[in-house]
Design an enzyme around this catalytic site. Structure first.
Site, PDB file in Angstrom:
ATOM      1  N   SER A   1      -3.760   0.524  14.068  1.00  0.00           N
ATOM      2  CA  SER A   1      -4.514   1.552  14.409  1.00  0.00           C
ATOM      3  C   SER A   1      -4.738   1.498  15.846  1.00  0.00           C
ATOM      4  O   SER A   1      -4.982   0.526  16.626  1.00  0.00           O
ATOM      5  CB  SER A   1      -5.736   1.656  13.650  1.00  0.00           C
ATOM      6  OG  SER A   1      -6.673   2.712  14.116  1.00  0.00           O
TER       7      SER A   1
ATOM      8  N   GLY B   1       0.714  -1.163  -0.058  1.00  0.00           N
ATOM      9  CA  GLY B   1       0.109  -0.150  -0.168  1.00  0.00           C
ATOM     10  C   GLY B   1       0.869   1.215  -0.202  1.00  0.00           C
ATOM     11  O   GLY B   1       0.662   2.298   0.632  1.00  0.00           O
TER      12      GLY B   1
ATOM     13  N   LYS C   1      -7.971  -4.602  13.133  1.00  0.00           N
ATOM     14  CA  LYS C   1      -6.625  -4.184  13.378  1.00  0.00           C
ATOM     15  C   LYS C   1      -6.295  -4.720  14.816  1.00  0.00           C
ATOM     16  O   LYS C   1      -5.038  -4.716  14.947  1.00  0.00           O
ATOM     17  CB  LYS C   1      -6.831  -2.413  13.797  1.00  0.00           C
ATOM     18  CG  LYS C   1      -6.810  -1.743  12.124  1.00  0.00           C
ATOM     19  CD  LYS C   1      -5.481  -1.836  11.270  1.00  0.00           C
ATOM     20  CE  LYS C   1      -5.760  -1.356   9.901  1.00  0.00           C
ATOM     21  NZ  LYS C   1      -4.441  -1.522   9.209  1.00  0.00           N
TER      22      LYS C   1
ATOM     23  N   TYR D   1     -13.311  -2.512  11.216  1.00  0.00           N
ATOM     24  CA  TYR D   1     -12.039  -1.966  11.216  1.00  0.00           C
ATOM     25  C   TYR D   1     -11.116  -2.241  12.570  1.00  0.00           C
ATOM     26  O   TYR D   1      -9.884  -2.701  12.561  1.00  0.00           O
ATOM     27  CB  TYR D   1     -12.026  -0.219  10.752  1.00  0.00           C
ATOM     28  CG  TYR D   1     -10.844   0.151  10.816  1.00  0.00           C
ATOM     29  CD1 TYR D   1     -10.022   0.105   9.581  1.00  0.00           C
ATOM     30  CD2 TYR D   1     -10.185   1.267  11.776  1.00  0.00           C
ATOM     31  CE1 TYR D   1      -8.759   0.624   9.386  1.00  0.00           C
ATOM     32  CE2 TYR D   1      -8.957   1.770  11.497  1.00  0.00           C
ATOM     33  CZ  TYR D   1      -8.317   1.666  10.350  1.00  0.00           C
ATOM     34  OH  TYR D   1      -7.144   2.238  10.281  1.00  0.00           O
TER      35      TYR D   1
END
Lengths: 250, 78
Positions: free
Chosen positions: A143, A12, A160, A156
């Site tokens: 995160s 990424g 994480k 999400y």
């Protein structure tokens, strides 16, 4: 030049935190395999500029993290060159926000497929390759959402959190081969992802604050932390989560 | 160097053992061939024969003889 002549694989890496890591590593003499999902002319131009500016080699590699077969064949081409990969940074990811009872399972599954299963599949291949050289350094981007797990983080945040849990067990397993595994957990960072609707509530809160640390992180503040973990300055740090959030907790 | 020599050397290098016991080896038959040693052996074989072993084969790789059969799937004849 703490990474001079090292080779890093960054997923990424075409934008956001991933690109900032790429720039930081290149500016410190690191050669890079720069992963992006698709081939993009602007990105290729940026890579050429960085190569020239910092006198490093950067190779762009393209595959969708969800495409297991393509990932395998592209990564295998790199292995065939038999050059040690010193650092793997798993930075690719997607965001999702919403209450659990309003989140379709297919959406949650996709978040896990990209943020967790894609990451572990690539790491499985890479760590086996690193084992050959009895040396390696893996840094996973998680995160603060994976630590705090506040409302709206059923996909999400939990994906994480899975990255953090996985990294801890992996650090224990791979230490036998001289491979370190650590995690950087950023707070909301000033990237495209921060301007998605999923991040709107936190973004507004931070944008409207006057307190010096109540703001979005700059991508370079995250890549500084990744750089530290990638360098020899952190050579005895293994299995840790480095939270980079200005001390904020929401 | 023949494939058999390469194959035997993979064991010697991975486990730091003498060549004369290699052909009798099974997974966990010596202390060096534990799960950690196993992955070292797999990565050494991948390097020597320029292959990428599938996870099922890594799990199934239970000894010297079985290993030879598995490597046939990768066109490596010992």
């Amino acid at each position: 030049m703490l990474l001079k002549n090292k080779l890093a694989f960054i997923t990424g890496s075409n934008r956001g935190i991933g690109f900032s890591i790429l720039e930081k590593f290149a500016s410190n003499g690191c050669n890079i395999i720069a992963h992006s999902r698709t081939n993009n002319i602007d990105f290729t131009k940026k890579l050429k500029t960085l190569e020239k500016k910092y006198n490093v080699r950067i190779k762009n590699i393209n595959f969708d993290i969800l495409d297991s077969e393509l990932m395998k064949s592209e990564v295998y081409k790199i292995f065939k060159e038999k050059i040690p990969i010193d650092i793997l940074v798993n930075s690719a990811g997607i965001i999702h926000g919403g209450l659990f009872q309003m989140s379709p399972i297919k959406d949650i599954r996709k978040v896990f497929d990209v943020n967790f299963f894609g990451l572990i599949e690539l790491t499985q291949m890479m760590s086996k390759y690193m084992t050959r050289f009895k040396n390696g350094n893996i840094i996973n981007i998680s995160s603060v959402a994976g630590l705090d797990l506040s409302t709206g983080n059923c996909a999400y945040g939990t994906s994480k959190a899975a990255v953090i849990a996985f990294s801890k067990t992996l650090s224990s397993e791979l230490s036998s081969y001289g491979i370190r595994v650590n995690v950087v957990a950023p707070s909301l960072t000033n990237t495209d992802m921060a301007f998605s609707k999923e991040a709107s509530k936190e973004r507004e809160l931070l944008l409207n604050s006057n307190k010096p640390f109540e703001r979005m992180a700059n991508p370079s503040e995250i890549s500084d932390a990744v750089f530290f973990l990638a360098s020899e300055n952190s050579k005895f740090i293994n299995g840790q989560v480095l939270r980079v959030d200005g001390g904020n907790k929401f | 160097m023949s494939n058999l020599e390469l194959y035997k050397n993979a064991y010697v290098e991975s486990f730091e053992i003498e060549m004369d016991i290699v052909e009798t080896l099974e997974y966990q038959s010596i202390a060096e061939w534990d799960s950690v040693g196993h992955m070292l052996l797999m990565s050494t074989l991948e390097e020597k024969f320029d292959i990428m072993l599938e996870m099922d084969d890594i799990i199934d790789f239970s000894g010297f003889d079985r290993g030879k059969e598995i490597l046939l799937n990768y066109d490596v004849k010992i």
